[in-house]
Design a protein around this motif. Structure first.
Motif, PDB file in Angstrom:
ATOM      1  N   GLU A   1       3.199  16.743   9.854  1.00  0.00           N
ATOM      2  CA  GLU A   1       2.493  17.551   8.854  1.00  0.00           C
ATOM      3  C   GLU A   1       2.137  16.631   7.689  1.00  0.00           C
ATOM      4  OE1 GLU A   1       3.170  21.359   5.894  1.00  0.00           O
ATOM      5  OE2 GLU A   1       4.867  20.499   6.949  1.00  0.00           O
ATOM      6  N   TYR A   2       0.866  16.688   7.296  1.00  0.00           N
ATOM      7  CA  TYR A   2       0.373  15.860   6.192  1.00  0.00           C
ATOM      8  C   TYR A   2       0.046  16.769   5.004  1.00  0.00           C
ATOM      9  CZ  TYR A   2      -0.049  12.309   9.800  1.00  0.00           C
ATOM     10  OH  TYR A   2       0.215  11.424  10.814  1.00  0.00           O
TER      11      TYR A   2
ATOM     12  N   PHE B   1      -3.305  19.216   7.579  1.00  0.00           N
ATOM     13  CA  PHE B   1      -3.379  19.326   9.023  1.00  0.00           C
ATOM     14  C   PHE B   1      -2.058  18.975   9.672  1.00  0.00           C
ATOM     15  CE2 PHE B   1      -5.086  15.014   8.258  1.00  0.00           C
ATOM     16  CZ  PHE B   1      -4.354  14.247   9.142  1.00  0.00           C
ATOM     17  N   PHE B   2      -1.927  19.455  10.914  1.00  0.00           N
ATOM     18  CA  PHE B   2      -0.776  19.158  11.755  1.00  0.00           C
ATOM     19  C   PHE B   2      -1.258  18.260  12.883  1.00  0.00           C
ATOM     20  CE2 PHE B   2       0.137  23.414  10.063  1.00  0.00           C
ATOM     21  CZ  PHE B   2       1.341  23.159   9.424  1.00  0.00           C
ATOM     22  N   GLU B   3      -0.478  17.231  13.208  1.00  0.00           N
ATOM     23  CA  GLU B   3      -0.859  16.302  14.263  1.00  0.00           C
ATOM     24  C   GLU B   3       0.247  16.248  15.307  1.00  0.00           C
ATOM     25  OE1 GLU B   3      -2.803  11.883  14.408  1.00  0.00           O
ATOM     26  OE2 GLU B   3      -1.116  12.170  13.039  1.00  0.00           O
TER      27      GLU B   3
ATOM     28  N   GLN C   1       0.849  -1.193   0.000  1.00  0.00           N
ATOM     29  CA  GLN C   1       0.000   0.000   0.000  1.00  0.00           C
ATOM     30  C   GLN C   1       0.882   1.240   0.000  1.00  0.00           C
ATOM     31  OE1 GLN C   1      -2.593  -0.284   3.335  1.00  0.00           O
ATOM     32  NE2 GLN C   1      -3.855  -1.856   2.403  1.00  0.00           N
ATOM     33  N   GLU C   2       0.445   2.209  -0.754  1.00  0.00           N
ATOM     34  CA  GLU C   2       1.184   3.453  -0.822  1.00  0.00           C
ATOM     35  C   GLU C   2       1.094   4.171   0.518  1.00  0.00           C
ATOM     36  OE1 GLU C   2       0.884   7.663  -3.154  1.00  0.00           O
ATOM     37  OE2 GLU C   2       0.285   5.860  -4.219  1.00  0.00           O
ATOM     38  N   GLU C   3       2.223   4.569   1.060  1.00  0.00           N
ATOM     39  CA  GLU C   3       2.243   5.284   2.332  1.00  0.00           C
ATOM     40  C   GLU C   3       1.895   6.745   2.101  1.00  0.00           C
ATOM     41  OE1 GLU C   3       5.704   4.735   4.706  1.00  0.00           O
ATOM     42  OE2 GLU C   3       5.885   2.637   4.146  1.00  0.00           O
ATOM     43  N   GLU C   4       1.200   7.320   3.089  1.00  0.00           N
ATOM     44  CA  GLU C   4       0.844   8.733   3.003  1.00  0.00           C
ATOM     45  C   GLU C   4       2.082   9.585   3.269  1.00  0.00           C
ATOM     46  OE1 GLU C   4      -2.517  11.822   4.602  1.00  0.00           O
ATOM     47  OE2 GLU C   4      -2.219   9.960   5.663  1.00  0.00           O
ATOM     48  N   ASN C   5       2.226  10.642   2.520  1.00  0.00           N
ATOM     49  CA  ASN C   5       3.339  11.565   2.692  1.00  0.00           C
ATOM     50  C   ASN C   5       3.175  12.302   4.018  1.00  0.00           C
ATOM     51  OD1 ASN C   5       5.540  13.195   2.230  1.00  0.00           O
ATOM     52  ND2 ASN C   5       4.452  14.562   0.838  1.00  0.00           N
ATOM     53  N   VAL C   6       4.192  12.253   4.857  1.00  0.00           N
ATOM     54  CA  VAL C   6       4.154  12.944   6.142  1.00  0.00           C
ATOM     55  C   VAL C   6       5.541  13.511   6.446  1.00  0.00           C
ATOM     56  CG1 VAL C   6       4.592  10.817   7.437  1.00  0.00           C
ATOM     57  CG2 VAL C   6       3.547  12.746   8.592  1.00  0.00           C
ATOM     58  N   ASN C   7       5.557  14.752   6.882  1.00  0.00           N
ATOM     59  CA  ASN C   7       6.790  15.388   7.331  1.00  0.00           C
ATOM     60  C   ASN C   7       6.793  15.340   8.846  1.00  0.00           C
ATOM     61  OD1 ASN C   7       7.440  16.114   4.656  1.00  0.00           O
ATOM     62  ND2 ASN C   7       6.200  17.963   4.828  1.00  0.00           N
ATOM     63  N   ILE C   8       7.847  14.806   9.451  1.00  0.00           N
ATOM     64  CA  ILE C   8       7.927  14.677  10.903  1.00  0.00           C
ATOM     65  C   ILE C   8       9.056  15.560  11.415  1.00  0.00           C
ATOM     66  CG2 ILE C   8       8.308  13.105  12.833  1.00  0.00           C
ATOM     67  CD1 ILE C   8       7.237  10.848  11.033  1.00  0.00           C
ATOM     68  N   SER C   9       8.708  16.413  12.384  1.00  0.00           N
ATOM     69  CA  SER C   9       9.697  17.261  13.054  1.00  0.00           C
ATOM     70  C   SER C   9       9.715  16.887  14.528  1.00  0.00           C
ATOM     71  CB  SER C   9       9.328  18.734  12.907  1.00  0.00           C
ATOM     72  OG  SER C   9       9.260  19.097  11.550  1.00  0.00           O
TER      73      SER C   9
END
Length: 179
Positions: free
Chosen positions: A53-54, A60-62, A21-29
Motif C-alpha cells: 500500500e502506497y 494504490f495497492f500493488e 534519495q528519500e524512499e517512498e512510504n510503503v506499507n507491506i503486508s
C-alpha cells in the motif's frame, strides 16, 4: 590538523546523507486475505502473498507477487476466479489492472487467458487491448480476439477481430459475443 581531519570526515558523511534519495512510504503486508461482503453475505475473497500500500502517492495497492480473487453468488458458490502474477488497484481512478498470466475461470469451466485485463469499477466492465483466448469447457469451443470488453459476469463479451470455433451440444452455455 586533527580538527581539520575530523571536519573533513563530517563533511563527507553529510554529503553521503544529502545524496540519499528519500524512499517512498510503503506499507507491506504478507499472506493477505481480504473478504468483501455486503449485508453479511460474502461477495468475493482476495488472496495474495504480499500487498503493498502506497499511502503517500496516488493511493494504490500493488500485488507484485500475484493475486487470486474468487467471486461468490448468494449461496456462497464460486462463480468466477481471477488469477494473475501481478496486479495493481488504483483507488482514485477506480481501475484495477491484472497483468502477466491472467486467467479468468468461470463456474461452468470456461477459461479466459490474456497478458492483461483491466476492471473499470465506475463502468462495471472488464476490458483489454492485447490478445485474449476464451476456451469453453469440455473443448466445445475456442475464440481468440485482439482485444475485448465484457460485463462483470463475462456473459456479454465484445471482441475485436474475433476468430474461433464452437461445437453446439444442445445446452445454451455460449456467452453472447458481439462486435
Amino acid at each position: 590538523m586533527f580538527l581539520l581531519f575530523s571536519c573533513e570526515n563530517s563533511m563527507k558523511d553529510i554529503e553521503k546523507v544529502a545524496n540519499i534519495q528519500e524512499e517512498e512510504n510503503v506499507n507491506i503486508s504478507r499472506d493477505v486475505t481480504v473478504v468483501y461482503s455486503d449485508s453479511a453475505v460474502v461477495k468475493a475473497e482476495l488472496k495474495s502473498p504480499e500487498l503493498r500500500e502506497y499511502p503517500d502517492s496516488v493511493g494504490f495497492f500493488e500485488f507484485q507477487k500475484g493475486v487470486v480473487i474468487r467471486f461468490f453468488d448468494a449461496n456462497q458458490n464460486e462463480t468466477q476466479r481471477i488469477k494473475s502474477d501481478y496486479a495493481i488497484q488504483r483507488n482514485n481512478e477506480g481501475l484495477t489492472e491484472f497483468r502477466k498470466n491472467v486467467v479468468v475461470t468461470m463456474d461452468n469451466g470456461s477459461i479466459i487467458k490474456s497478458e492483461e485485463i483491466f476492471y473499470d469499477e465506475k463502468k462495471q466492465i472488464y476490458y483489454n487491448t492485447v490478445p485474449i483466448t476464451f476456451d469453453m469447457k469440455d473443448g466445445r469451443g475456442s475464440f481468440q480476439a485482439t482485444s475485448f470488453t465484457s460485463d462483470l459476469n463475462f456473459k456479454l463479451i465484445k471482441g475485436e477481430n474475433m476468430t474461433g470455433y464452437y461445437v453446439p451440444t444442445g445446452e445454451n452455455q455460449l456467452p453472447s459475443f458481439g462486435r
